[in-house]
Design a protein around this motif. Structure first.
Motif, PDB file in Angstrom:
ATOM      1  N   ILE A  46      10.842  -4.044  -3.303  1.00  0.00           N
ATOM      2  CA  ILE A  46       9.834  -3.252  -2.602  1.00  0.00           C
ATOM      3  C   ILE A  46       9.816  -3.548  -1.102  1.00  0.00           C
ATOM      4  CG2 ILE A  46       8.348  -3.083  -4.636  1.00  0.00           C
ATOM      5  CD1 ILE A  46       6.598  -5.286  -3.424  1.00  0.00           C
ATOM      6  N   ASN A  47       9.198  -2.636  -0.375  1.00  0.00           N
ATOM      7  CA  ASN A  47       8.853  -2.828   1.028  1.00  0.00           C
ATOM      8  C   ASN A  47       7.338  -2.738   1.151  1.00  0.00           C
ATOM      9  OD1 ASN A  47      11.614  -2.931   1.902  1.00  0.00           O
ATOM     10  ND2 ASN A  47      11.691  -0.712   1.731  1.00  0.00           N
ATOM     11  N   TYR A  48       6.780  -3.475   2.097  1.00  0.00           N
ATOM     12  CA  TYR A  48       5.330  -3.507   2.232  1.00  0.00           C
ATOM     13  C   TYR A  48       4.922  -3.176   3.667  1.00  0.00           C
ATOM     14  CZ  TYR A  48       6.641  -8.321   3.460  1.00  0.00           C
ATOM     15  OH  TYR A  48       7.251  -9.418   4.001  1.00  0.00           O
ATOM     16  N   PHE A  49       3.783  -2.494   3.766  1.00  0.00           N
ATOM     17  CA  PHE A  49       3.300  -1.951   5.023  1.00  0.00           C
ATOM     18  C   PHE A  49       1.845  -2.360   5.230  1.00  0.00           C
ATOM     19  CE2 PHE A  49       6.723   0.562   3.472  1.00  0.00           C
ATOM     20  CZ  PHE A  49       7.367   1.150   4.553  1.00  0.00           C
ATOM     21  N   LEU A  50       1.463  -2.515   6.491  1.00  0.00           N
ATOM     22  CA  LEU A  50       0.071  -2.784   6.842  1.00  0.00           C
ATOM     23  C   LEU A  50      -0.368  -1.740   7.851  1.00  0.00           C
ATOM     24  CD1 LEU A  50      -2.439  -4.585   6.620  1.00  0.00           C
ATOM     25  CD2 LEU A  50      -1.512  -5.967   8.503  1.00  0.00           C
ATOM     26  N   ASN A  51      -1.363  -0.944   7.461  1.00  0.00           N
ATOM     27  CA  ASN A  51      -1.874   0.134   8.315  1.00  0.00           C
ATOM     28  C   ASN A  51      -0.756   1.048   8.804  1.00  0.00           C
ATOM     29  OD1 ASN A  51      -4.483  -1.005   8.071  1.00  0.00           O
ATOM     30  ND2 ASN A  51      -4.059  -2.398   9.763  1.00  0.00           N
ATOM     31  N   GLY A  52       0.193   1.326   7.905  1.00  0.00           N
ATOM     32  CA  GLY A  52       1.269   2.255   8.201  1.00  0.00           C
ATOM     33  C   GLY A  52       2.501   1.658   8.837  1.00  0.00           C
ATOM     34  N   THR A  53       2.462   0.374   9.202  1.00  0.00           N
ATOM     35  CA  THR A  53       3.592  -0.281   9.853  1.00  0.00           C
ATOM     36  C   THR A  53       4.321  -1.181   8.858  1.00  0.00           C
ATOM     37  OG1 THR A  53       2.492  -0.279  12.007  1.00  0.00           O
ATOM     38  CG2 THR A  53       4.316  -1.822  11.717  1.00  0.00           C
ATOM     39  N   ARG A  54       5.627  -0.979   8.735  1.00  0.00           N
ATOM     40  CA  ARG A  54       6.403  -1.820   7.829  1.00  0.00           C
ATOM     41  C   ARG A  54       6.482  -3.233   8.387  1.00  0.00           C
ATOM     42  NH1 ARG A  54      12.540  -0.811   5.340  1.00  0.00           N
ATOM     43  NH2 ARG A  54      12.861  -2.973   4.690  1.00  0.00           N
ATOM     44  N   LEU A  55       6.228  -4.206   7.531  1.00  0.00           N
ATOM     45  CA  LEU A  55       6.217  -5.607   7.956  1.00  0.00           C
ATOM     46  C   LEU A  55       7.518  -6.329   7.648  1.00  0.00           C
ATOM     47  CD1 LEU A  55       2.608  -6.702   6.964  1.00  0.00           C
ATOM     48  CD2 LEU A  55       3.429  -5.811   9.152  1.00  0.00           C
ATOM     49  N   ASN A  56       8.219  -5.926   6.610  1.00  0.00           N
ATOM     50  CA  ASN A  56       9.438  -6.645   6.219  1.00  0.00           C
ATOM     51  C   ASN A  56      10.675  -5.926   6.755  1.00  0.00           C
ATOM     52  OD1 ASN A  56       8.718  -4.595   4.268  1.00  0.00           O
ATOM     53  ND2 ASN A  56      10.409  -5.312   3.000  1.00  0.00           N
ATOM     54  N   ALA A  74      -8.898 -10.052  11.005  1.00  0.00           N
ATOM     55  CA  ALA A  74      -9.883  -9.857   9.953  1.00  0.00           C
ATOM     56  C   ALA A  74     -10.514  -8.470  10.090  1.00  0.00           C
ATOM     57  CB  ALA A  74     -10.943 -10.944  10.025  1.00  0.00           C
ATOM     58  N   GLY A  75     -11.083  -7.982   8.990  1.00  0.00           N
ATOM     59  CA  GLY A  75     -11.676  -6.653   8.978  1.00  0.00           C
ATOM     60  C   GLY A  75     -10.980  -5.768   7.966  1.00  0.00           C
ATOM     61  N   GLN A  76     -11.268  -4.486   8.024  1.00  0.00           N
ATOM     62  CA  GLN A  76     -10.710  -3.551   7.056  1.00  0.00           C
ATOM     63  C   GLN A  76      -9.226  -3.319   7.309  1.00  0.00           C
ATOM     64  OE1 GLN A  76     -12.576  -2.241   4.417  1.00  0.00           O
ATOM     65  NE2 GLN A  76     -10.516  -1.749   3.690  1.00  0.00           N
ATOM     66  N   GLN A  77      -8.406  -3.567   6.302  1.00  0.00           N
ATOM     67  CA  GLN A  77      -6.963  -3.374   6.398  1.00  0.00           C
ATOM     68  C   GLN A  77      -6.503  -2.535   5.211  1.00  0.00           C
ATOM     69  OE1 GLN A  77      -5.513  -4.335   9.020  1.00  0.00           O
ATOM     70  NE2 GLN A  77      -6.562  -6.121   9.823  1.00  0.00           N
ATOM     71  N   ASN A  78      -5.378  -1.868   5.380  1.00  0.00           N
ATOM     72  CA  ASN A  78      -4.832  -1.047   4.304  1.00  0.00           C
ATOM     73  C   ASN A  78      -3.358  -1.366   4.095  1.00  0.00           C
ATOM     74  OD1 ASN A  78      -5.101   1.139   2.331  1.00  0.00           O
ATOM     75  ND2 ASN A  78      -3.692   2.250   3.657  1.00  0.00           N
ATOM     76  N   PHE A  79      -3.036  -1.898   2.917  1.00  0.00           N
ATOM     77  CA  PHE A  79      -1.663  -2.210   2.550  1.00  0.00           C
ATOM     78  C   PHE A  79      -1.066  -1.024   1.786  1.00  0.00           C
ATOM     79  CE2 PHE A  79      -3.897  -6.211   2.899  1.00  0.00           C
ATOM     80  CZ  PHE A  79      -3.013  -7.006   3.603  1.00  0.00           C
ATOM     81  N   GLN A  80       0.225  -0.816   1.985  1.00  0.00           N
ATOM     82  CA  GLN A  80       0.955   0.194   1.230  1.00  0.00           C
ATOM     83  C   GLN A  80       2.272  -0.400   0.745  1.00  0.00           C
ATOM     84  OE1 GLN A  80       1.151   3.374   4.206  1.00  0.00           O
ATOM     85  NE2 GLN A  80      -0.284   4.584   2.987  1.00  0.00           N
ATOM     86  N   PRO A  94      -6.574  -1.121  -0.163  1.00  0.00           N
ATOM     87  CA  PRO A  94      -7.494  -1.437   0.933  1.00  0.00           C
ATOM     88  C   PRO A  94      -8.133  -2.805   0.709  1.00  0.00           C
ATOM     89  CG  PRO A  94      -8.518   0.095  -0.594  1.00  0.00           C
ATOM     90  CD  PRO A  94      -7.127  -0.123  -1.093  1.00  0.00           C
ATOM     91  N   GLU A  95      -8.304  -3.536   1.771  1.00  0.00           N
ATOM     92  CA  GLU A  95      -8.887  -4.881   1.670  1.00  0.00           C
ATOM     93  C   GLU A  95      -9.685  -5.185   2.935  1.00  0.00           C
ATOM     94  OE1 GLU A  95     -10.019  -8.145  -0.163  1.00  0.00           O
ATOM     95  OE2 GLU A  95      -8.355  -7.069  -1.104  1.00  0.00           O
ATOM     96  N   LYS A  96     -10.944  -5.560   2.758  1.00  0.00           N
ATOM     97  CA  LYS A  96     -11.753  -6.018   3.882  1.00  0.00           C
ATOM     98  C   LYS A  96     -11.562  -7.523   3.994  1.00  0.00           C
ATOM     99  CE  LYS A  96     -16.291  -5.741   6.040  1.00  0.00           C
ATOM    100  NZ  LYS A  96     -17.693  -5.241   5.925  1.00  0.00           N
ATOM    101  N   MET A  97     -10.795  -7.937   4.981  1.00  0.00           N
ATOM    102  CA  MET A  97     -10.392  -9.326   5.092  1.00  0.00           C
ATOM    103  C   MET A  97     -11.395 -10.112   5.926  1.00  0.00           C
ATOM    104  SD  MET A  97      -6.285  -8.706   5.492  1.00  0.00           S
ATOM    105  CE  MET A  97      -5.823 -10.282   4.769  1.00  0.00           C
TER     106      MET A  97
END
Length: 222
Positions: A46-56, A74-80, A94-97
């Motif tokens: 898999i590939n993982y994204f945070l707020n639409g930006t690929r991290l890996n 910290a705060g509201q984040q959205n992983f995809q 979605p995760e409120k960190m």
């Protein structure tokens, strides 16, 4: 004359105090931080994204592999999550960190109901290693875990996060059993160093082969 000088000094002191207070406001407050890691307990790469930006970028996350902690605001984040080579989103998370909290997000399939997250409380046990356990194998049922043949984690169901326990540093033999039985699912050895914190996790399907095979992983938390 003396009274006049005293008043001048008083006014100067007040002016300096106000000036210092104003200067304090010039520097913005630091944004609160949280950390997270991704554990791929699925049979897919898999590939993982945070707020639409690929991290890996440059590499994908293979089955059974975990990242190190990644710093974010910290705060509201959205992983995809997406399958490697596919533009389609499998699911969003979605995760409120919360500030200064460490999160682990386990991906065990291709839908959000097959994912879960834990919060990792990291306290060093001086002179020893600390070991936690998470059952991320939906197909394995509840599990017993021994370390050097001593039972450490008992009847852990899917998505269960066991508390960290003290173990001796060095090479330790890990055995995974179906809970309450002598049915051995995995026998492996891991190396842990003193004054560090680790999470052990299971993934995959017992008796399966290929990328779905049952396995045990360990990730360094601190």
């Amino acid at each position: 004359m003396n009274l006049r000088l005293t008043c001048l000094f008083f006014v100067a002191a007040i002016t300096g105090f106000v000036s210092c207070k104003n200067n304090d406001n010039v520097f913005p407050n630091k944004n609160p931080d949280a950390t997270f890691k991704i554990i791929n307990a699925s049979p897919n790469t898999i590939n993982y994204f945070l707020n639409g930006t690929r991290l890996n970028n440059g590499t994908s996350l293979s089955p059974g592999v975990a990242t190190l902690y990644i710093l974010t605001t910290a705060g509201q984040q959205n992983f995809q999550f997406k399958l490697d080579g596919s533009p389609d989103v499998l699911f969003s998370w979605p995760e409120k960190m919360i500030d200064s909290v460490n999160y682990s997000l386990y991906v065990t399939g291709t839908t959000a109901d097959k994912a879960f997250r834990t919060r990792d409380t990291l306290i060093v046990d001086s002179g020893f290693a600390s070991l936690g356990f998470v059952n991320a194998s939906s197909a394995a049922g509840s599990l017993d875990i021994t370390v050097d043949d001593a039972l450490q984690f008992k009847a852990a169901p899917f998505k269960y996060q066991a508390k960290y326990t003290r173990v001796a540093a060095g090479d330790r033999e890990i055995k995974v059993y179906k809970a309450g039985t002598t049915t051995l699912l995995k026998d492996t050895t891991v190396t842990m160093n003193q004054n560090h914190i680790y999470s052990l996790y299971t993934y995959g399907t017992p008796d399966a082969t290929g990328s779905s095979r049952f396995g045990v992983g360990i990730t360094l938390n601190l």
